[in-house]
Design an enzyme around this catalytic site. Structure first.
Site, PDB file in Angstrom:
ATOM      1  N   LEU A 232      -4.972  29.728 -43.012  1.00 49.39           N
ATOM      2  CA  LEU A 232      -5.935  30.396 -42.150  1.00 49.39           C
ATOM      3  C   LEU A 232      -5.818  31.920 -42.227  1.00 49.39           C
ATOM      4  CD1 LEU A 232      -5.524  28.135 -38.977  1.00 49.39           C
ATOM      5  CD2 LEU A 232      -7.261  27.946 -40.773  1.00 49.39           C
ATOM      6  N   PHE A 234      -2.985  35.270 -43.918  1.00 50.54           N
ATOM      7  CA  PHE A 234      -1.733  35.719 -44.508  1.00 50.54           C
ATOM      8  C   PHE A 234      -1.468  37.156 -44.094  1.00 50.54           C
ATOM      9  CE2 PHE A 234      -2.420  32.426 -47.881  1.00 50.54           C
ATOM     10  CZ  PHE A 234      -1.205  31.760 -47.715  1.00 50.54           C
ATOM     11  N   ASN A 236       2.204  40.076 -44.391  1.00 49.39           N
ATOM     12  CA  ASN A 236       3.557  40.201 -44.913  1.00 49.39           C
ATOM     13  C   ASN A 236       4.575  39.490 -44.024  1.00 49.39           C
ATOM     14  OD1 ASN A 236       5.497  41.187 -46.778  1.00 49.39           O
ATOM     15  ND2 ASN A 236       6.008  42.845 -45.368  1.00 49.39           N
ATOM     16  N   GLY A 238       4.139  36.485 -42.823  1.00 50.72           N
ATOM     17  CA  GLY A 238       4.065  35.058 -43.124  1.00 50.72           C
ATOM     18  C   GLY A 238       2.640  34.562 -43.015  1.00 50.72           C
ATOM     19  N   GLY A 239       2.473  33.264 -43.129  1.00 52.21           N
ATOM     20  CA  GLY A 239       1.141  32.688 -43.086  1.00 52.21           C
ATOM     21  C   GLY A 239       0.885  31.914 -41.814  1.00 52.21           C
ATOM     22  N   ASP A 364      -1.551  41.471 -26.847  1.00 54.83           N
ATOM     23  CA  ASP A 364      -2.300  41.529 -28.108  1.00 54.83           C
ATOM     24  C   ASP A 364      -3.682  40.914 -27.927  1.00 54.83           C
ATOM     25  OD1 ASP A 364      -2.798  42.100 -30.747  1.00 54.83           O
ATOM     26  OD2 ASP A 364      -1.653  40.428 -31.566  1.00 54.83           O
TER      27      ASP A 364
END
Length: 852
Positions: A232, A234, A236, A238-239, A364
């Protein structure tokens, strides 16, 4: 350019896109970065790197590189070890110069292929490679760093290996953009592909010293207890993956890479995933939060397994529902959207209250972190920056348009982001507030008056978005455009003055501050460099100082490091512009340089490929009176025609600049040259190749399709194709194309355009209306000019505009002030050429925003 690409160019300067190496790091440079080169060594410093090379050693062009990956805490110690080892053994190496550079390279939105590389060593052969891995590996044993994606890890230490170029070599990529290259066994330059998984060139054999480590990597140490269906997102860090667990239930996996994805407090992705885990456990049972199902560690990577919440992001829902992205929105459509938006905002406010009641600050909140379920209920996602509500700390993550000032802490962080969300639902332009606080009043006022925002929102929004309480100054830049009759000459002069004020002829890398692409293409080209700015100044009749033209000539004549020769990206376009502004001799010299690169592979596009090259050959054939150049233009056109007729996917791009429609312009020029009907047939075929990738939508607009997106703009969209369609119709009647052109023109009545620029923004709409429009488009044109005021800014008393994604100011033709200047000139005064070699041959429309 993706999110990772923009992020790096927004760090060194608050006003303009800048190269990351200009970050302020004098106070935290590593000690070795300030050491002089020992006798017999050469020291170089470039970008964020310091390099040392033995003077008498010849470095091979390519080979096996060794990377050292270390955390910021261990970097200084490791660099001392590497320095001593390389100098003792006569080994070339380079390293990042400072702690800030390491943080930047390992940040969450850093480019994944470069992350982790603190040091690069260049062994001269496989024997030296084996020696380095054994000896340096022992010296650095026990130190840690992020996994270098695309490399082979050596044991469990901080050394990684990949095959690649040692010296700068370039070749043309599939998309006409220069790529780093290596040489194949036949001496051909081919792309040095940097994949997120370890690969080697197909002609290479794995060195014996590396084979055990490859075997260990392939054997692994366990698998996920889930089947991944698709990625869904990516970064740096992680995914994020959609998967099914062993029961067949859909779940979401959130991955964290150790030591990678650092934030402003130097926390890595694993630390933040732990924060998310803590928050999710604390919020368990709330309907607005996904359930945490498991926490896993696989291959050293950490994963949170979450409940899959079906739905779309709030960003997608806004883009789908907003009446302002539809032509001529009605009062009823605006009222329906307002009711939906207010309901969503009420739900978000209630959900935040529930989260705060559990003692958690979300931290966030923005449209991509809110999901809208099929039944309309909302849910929050991504809690990696969630902390205890009692912690009086500013927001940890800087999301453009949603980040409060550092003085805002605690629960007020979420309240500020909620106010930003209210503004975004009705303007989708929050980033402008980051560039100029006076935009708060402009955006809120316009949202109430024209976008459907409830008037009751306004006072609280202005108070919350201005937490210091300072008096907001008048938005005089907006006022210039939001009048009954905008003062065109004043606007023109101010835009020209803003361009001049930004010029830096003392710099070699750029003359004007443009978009991030300038740093990849050399800062000289038409789209993203100096040539495009000079073209715009020339077209509007503004003075061009001699030192500007001198700078462009000197920059173009330097030995090019990258083979960028296209009409809008390189030497062909530079030559064309220099010829237009009267520097004929230098133009022809640069034109000849461009011709030397005709053997390079390219697409057929107008932007950087064969179509643009053929049009430039034709231009110089007439300018010089050279029949050989004319014949060369016809030969290239034949190649374009052959490619067009041989494939249904003639080019990876779409539209006028990057797709087949650009070739239609070329064939129309050749029809003018020869009168041959076959070129009209080829023009129709080229137009059809692009139009077949579009459709007439229910709202009556015709737009090109790119996957799930519909594109309208000059670059890549249907509006640009409309320019070629109208010119074709000047030569031939065609009811089908007339119907499509009407659908393209209907798109001009869409009020919302996210960016102001020429290629992918409102200026392009204005320019194309001026070229394609008629008097009945006058009201829509005046509204687009008025709405430019939303995005207009003052810098040192001069008008300027933001570039890509509204992140920083830009002067370039593609997305910045030069493109806006050219578009407004086309609207108010007409123009013989909207872009180089794109003068409309049919009579221009009579629309003028200054006339009612």
């Amino acid at each position: 350019m993706d999110e990772q690409g923009y992020w790096a160019y927004c760090l060194a300067d608050d006003s303009f896109f800048e190269t990351p190496d200009r970050i302020a790091d004098e106070g935290n440079r590593f000690a070795v970065a300030n050491r002089a080169a020992p006798e017999g060594w050469r020291r170089d410093e470039w970008d964020m790197w310091v390099g040392l090379h033995p003077v008498r050693a010849d470095l091979p062009a390519q080979g096996w590189k060794v990377h050292v990956s270390l955390t910021p805490a261990e970097a200084e110690r490791g660099l001392d070890v590497v320095w001593d080892y390389c100098l003792t053994n006569g080994l070339s190496f380079k390293f990042l110069r400072s702690r800030n550079a390491v943080l930047l390279a390992n940040a969450k939105y850093a480019v994944r292929g470069s992350s982790g590389k603190l040091v690069t060593l260049y062994p001269s052969d496989e024997a030296e490679l084996a020696q380095v891995l054994t000896e340096l590996g022992a010296l650095l044993a026990g130190l840690n760093g992020p996994y270098v994606l695309g490399d082979l890890r050596i044991g469990d230490g901080p050394l990684y290996v990949r095959y690649g170029a040692f010296v700068e070599m370039w070749c043309q990529g599939d998309d006409d953009i220069p790529r780093s290259a290596i040489m194949d066994p036949h001496g051909n330059l081919v792309p040095d592909r940097r994949m997120p998984v370890f690969t080697i060139p197909k002609w290479m054999e794995m060195p014996a010293v590396l084979q055990p480590h490859l075997d260990a990597m392939q054997s692994g140490d366990g698998d996920l207890p889930c089947e991944v269906e698709k990625a869904l997102h990516f970064s740096n860090a992680g995914g994020i993956y959609l998967a099914r667990d062993r029961s067949g239930r859909r779940v979401v996996l959130r991955e964290a890479r150790p030591h990678a994805g650092l934030d402003g407090q130097e926390r890595d992705a694993v630390t933040r995933l732990g924060m998310a885990r803590t928050a999710l456990l604390r919020l368990a049972g709330l309907d607005c939060v996904p359930r945490m199902l498991d926490y896993l560690v696989v291959h050293g990577h950490h994963f949170v397994v979450e409940e899959y919440v079906e739905g779309v992001t709030l960003l997608e829902a806004i883009q789908d529902r907003s009446p302002m992205v539809r032509p001529s929105p009605t009062a009823r459509q605006i009222a329906l959207y307002r009711a939906w938006a207010v309901d969503v905002l009420d739900q978000v406010e209630q959900a935040l209250a529930a989260v705060h009641a559990r003692g958690v600050r979300f931290g966030d909140l923005h449209p991509r972190n809110v999901l809208i379920r099929p039944d309309g209920r909302i849910a929050f996602i991504d809690f990696e920056f969630a902390i205890a509500l009692s912690v009086e700390a500013p927001q940890d993550v800087a999301v453009p348009g949603f980040t409060p000032p550092p003085s805002v802490t605690g629960a007020a962080v979420d309240h500020y982001s909620l106010a930003c969300l209210r503004l975004y639902l009705f303007t989708m332009s929050n980033q402008l507030v980051d560039l100029d606080r006076s935009k708060i009043t402009t955006l809120v006022t316009q949202a109430v008056e024209t976008e459907g925002m409830p008037a009751g929102f306004a006072p609280e929004l202005i108070r919350t978005l201005n937490p210091a309480g300072a008096e907001l100054r008048r938005d005089e830049a907006a006022e210039l455009f939001m009048t009954e009759t905008p003062p065109w000459q004043k606007i023109r002069d101010s835009l020209v003055a803003g361009i001049h004020a930004s010029a830096t002829p003392d710099r070699q890398d750029r003359l004007f501050p443009c978009g991030p692409a300038q740093f990849h293409l050399g800062g000289t080209g038409v789209a993203h460099g100096a040539a495009g700015v000079l073209f715009a100044l020339h077209q509007v009749g503004a003075a061009i100082p001699e030192d500007y033209a001198d700078w462009l000539v000197d920059a173009a004549l330097r030995t090019p490091g990258r083979p960028s020769q296209g009409l809008y990206t390189g030497a062909h376009g530079i030559a064309a512009v220099l010829d237009m502004i009267g520097r004929h001799d230098e133009a022809r010299a640069i034109f000849e340089l461009a011709r030397r690169c005709e053997h390079q592979r390219s697409s057929g596009s107008l932007f950087a490929g064969a179509t643009g090259r053929a049009l430039n050959l034709l231009h110089f054939a007439h300018a010089i009176g050279d029949d050989d150049l004319r014949e060369a233009a016809f030969r290239v056109a034949d190649e374009v025609a052959a490619a067009l007729t041989a494939s249904t996917d003639w080019a990876s791009g779409r539209g006028l600049l990057r797709g087949p429609a650009g070739a239609a312009v070329l064939f129309l020029r050749l029809h003018e040259e020869t009168g041959a009907a076959r070129y009209l047939d080829l023009a129709r075929l080229a137009l059809r190749a692009d139009l077949d990738r579009g459709e007439m939508l229910p709202d009556g607009t015709f737009q090109l399709r790119d996957g799930n997106r519909y594109l309208f703009y000059l670059d890549g969209g249907s509006a640009g194709v409309g320019l070629a369609v109208q010119e074709y119709l000047w030569y031939r009647e065609d009811p089908e194309l007339e119907r499509i052109l009407a659908g393209i023109r209907r798109g001009f009545s869409v009020p919302f355009v996210y960016q102001p620029g020429l290629f992918s923004g409102r200026a392009g709409v204005i320019a194309l209306m001026a070229q394609l429009g008629a008097d009945d488009d006058g009201a829509a044109l005046r509204e687009h000019v008025r709405r430019l005021g939303w995005q207009a800014l003052y810098r040192d008393g001069n008008l300027v505009f933001p570039g890509e994604q509204l992140q920083r100011l830009s002067m370039d033709l593609a997305m910045g002030s030069a493109g806006v200047l050219l578009a407004l000139h086309a609207a108010y005064e007409g123009t013989t050429a909207l872009l180089p070699h794109l003068g409309l041959r049919s009579p221009a429309g009579t629309t003028n925003p200054g006339r009612r």
